[in-house]
Design a protein around this motif. Structure first.
Motif, PDB file in Angstrom:
ATOM      1  N   LYS A 253       0.833  -1.203   0.000  1.00 30.41           N
ATOM      2  CA  LYS A 253       0.000   0.000   0.000  1.00 30.41           C
ATOM      3  C   LYS A 253       0.872   1.258   0.000  1.00 30.41           C
ATOM      4  O   LYS A 253       1.758   1.395   0.845  1.00 30.41           O
TER       5      LYS A 253
ATOM      6  N   ASP B 227      -9.613   2.117   0.202  1.00 28.98           N
ATOM      7  CA  ASP B 227      -9.323   2.453  -1.197  1.00 28.98           C
ATOM      8  C   ASP B 227      -8.720   1.247  -1.916  1.00 28.98           C
ATOM      9  O   ASP B 227      -9.050   0.958  -3.068  1.00 28.98           O
TER      10      ASP B 227
ATOM     11  N   ASP C 147      -3.186   3.202   8.358  1.00 25.49           N
ATOM     12  CA  ASP C 147      -3.559   4.604   8.212  1.00 25.49           C
ATOM     13  C   ASP C 147      -3.120   5.115   6.848  1.00 25.49           C
ATOM     14  O   ASP C 147      -2.146   4.608   6.267  1.00 25.49           O
ATOM     15  N   PRO C 148      -3.794   6.125   6.310  1.00 27.51           N
ATOM     16  CA  PRO C 148      -3.407   6.666   4.997  1.00 27.51           C
ATOM     17  C   PRO C 148      -1.934   7.074   4.903  1.00 27.51           C
ATOM     18  O   PRO C 148      -1.318   6.916   3.845  1.00 27.51           O
ATOM     19  N   SER C 149      -1.357   7.558   5.994  1.00 34.19           N
ATOM     20  CA  SER C 149       0.034   8.014   5.964  1.00 34.19           C
ATOM     21  C   SER C 149       1.050   6.892   6.113  1.00 34.19           C
ATOM     22  O   SER C 149       2.259   7.120   6.050  1.00 34.19           O
TER      23      SER C 149
ATOM     24  N   ASP D 155       0.037  13.569  11.340  1.00 35.26           N
ATOM     25  CA  ASP D 155      -1.270  13.973  10.830  1.00 35.26           C
ATOM     26  C   ASP D 155      -1.985  14.964  11.734  1.00 35.26           C
ATOM     27  O   ASP D 155      -2.952  15.601  11.296  1.00 35.26           O
TER      28      ASP D 155
ATOM     29  N   VAL E 126      -3.316   6.788   0.527  1.00 27.12           N
ATOM     30  CA  VAL E 126      -4.583   6.109   0.244  1.00 27.12           C
ATOM     31  C   VAL E 126      -5.009   5.325   1.477  1.00 27.12           C
ATOM     32  O   VAL E 126      -4.178   4.931   2.296  1.00 27.12           O
ATOM     33  N   THR E 127      -6.303   5.097   1.603  1.00 25.27           N
ATOM     34  CA  THR E 127      -6.805   4.336   2.742  1.00 25.27           C
ATOM     35  C   THR E 127      -6.791   2.840   2.417  1.00 25.27           C
ATOM     36  O   THR E 127      -6.696   2.437   1.251  1.00 25.27           O
ATOM     37  N   SER E 128      -6.909   2.041   3.465  1.00 23.72           N
ATOM     38  CA  SER E 128      -6.993   0.594   3.263  1.00 23.72           C
ATOM     39  C   SER E 128      -8.248   0.238   2.470  1.00 23.72           C
ATOM     40  O   SER E 128      -8.227  -0.678   1.634  1.00 23.72           O
TER      41      SER E 128
ATOM     42  N   ARG F  69       1.552   5.392   0.492  1.00 25.29           N
ATOM     43  CA  ARG F  69       1.055   6.450   1.368  1.00 25.29           C
ATOM     44  C   ARG F  69       0.030   7.294   0.612  1.00 25.29           C
ATOM     45  O   ARG F  69       0.085   7.422  -0.600  1.00 25.29           O
TER      46      ARG F  69
END
Length: 302
Positions: free
Chosen positions: A15, A23, A44-46, A88, A19-21, A17
């Protein structure tokens, strides 16, 4: 892929950075043309790295996949703290470091956080209190008591020199942890042990549910694959499980396909993978209270 061709197995995704899980799950659903898709362990997105995505009947194993240890690499910065315990959130505390904290002191603080520990989850997290997510309370400006949670830190250690610059100190780390561990909180608690605010300033998951980054696929590259090549990168259910196997007799298979309990097998703390005609059919678990084996997962009852 067609909607008629249900895929059962796991896709290990690297994955990125930003984007969300979910997504990623949505993208995998589109790629394989099926709705039955889920993931084991939110990132987490980050945060980048290993996200294990289950398809079809493998979604039944998400609870099992999430119990397996996870490994992370990242960076901790000493000198400031944020409301989210990562970059964040807004800064809520600062402490200028004029004289660098000794490396031996930092290592001693890290060592204390190895083993069985208690964590208080961050306010900006999905943990529920009284039926409501903590991040909902946080966004509303409400203060609630957060329950302590058990976590197992199998290995947490520094992996770089400690850099001192602009009155903060930074170092890289690696941590192998149990389900439910917040690495952000591990960073924050490292600071608390040193009496200095601390923040997790970078994080990558390098292992999740037994799969590593080496096995992970970039979704932008996956999208370019032909349908037959897509199937080749799916890890089948039989390769996910590690429990002892048992070959079913005809009578046992009749019992299993009808969901019946089995009493004549030896008791065990392990689950048991059940095969019939060279196909994985189900997983059974021993019930100590009734002293019988009962169905835990069913993959095929035909």
């Amino acid at each position: 892929m067609t909607n008629k061709q249900m895929i059962d197995g796991v896709l290990v995704v690297d994955k990125p950075r930003g984007v969300t899980s979910f997504d990623v799950v949505r993208q995998v659903r589109r790629l394989f043309g099926q709705k039955k898709v889920g993931h084991a362990g939110t990132l987490d997105p980050s945060v980048a790295g290993v996200l294990v995505v289950a398809l079809g009947k493998a979604t039944k194993l998400i609870d099992e996949l999430q119990t397996r240890p996870k490994r992370y690499i990242g960076e901790i910065t000493l000198g400031f703290a944020t409301e989210t315990e990562d970059l964040d959130g807004a800064v809520i505390a600062r402490k200028t470091i004029d004289t660098p904290i000794a490396t031996t002191t930092i290592d001693a603080a890290i060592k204390v956080l190895n083993g069985a520990i208690k964590q208080i989850p961050p306010m900006y997290s999905a943990v529920k209190v009284n039926g409501r997510r903590l991040y909902d309370y946080a966004r509303a400006g409400a203060i609630v008591m957060r329950p302590e949670r058990d976590a197992m830190i199998y290995d947490f250690h520094r992996t770089s020199d400690v850099n001192f610059e602009n009155n903060v100190q930074k170092f890289n780390f690696e941590a192998t942890v149990s389900k439910g561990t917040y690495i952000r909180t591990l960073a924050s608690d490292t600071g608390k042990a040193l009496d200095i605010p601390a923040t997790m300033t970078s994080l990558t998951r390098t292992m999740g549910s037994g799969f590593t980054l080496i096995q992970a696929h970039d979704l932008t590259e996956v999208e370019k694959l032909a349908p037959d090549d897509l199937l080749q990168i799916i890890v089948p259910i039989k390769d996910i499980l590690t429990w002892p196997t048992h070959i079913l007799s005809d009578d046992e298979w009749f019992a299993v396909k009808n969901g019946q309990k089995i009493a004549h097998w030896e008791p065990s703390t392990n689950f048991k993978q059940l095969y019939y005609n060279d196909k994985l059919k189900a997983v059974y678990q021993y019930d100590n209270s009734e002293q019988v084996w009962r169905s835990r997962y069913v993959f095929d009852n035909q």
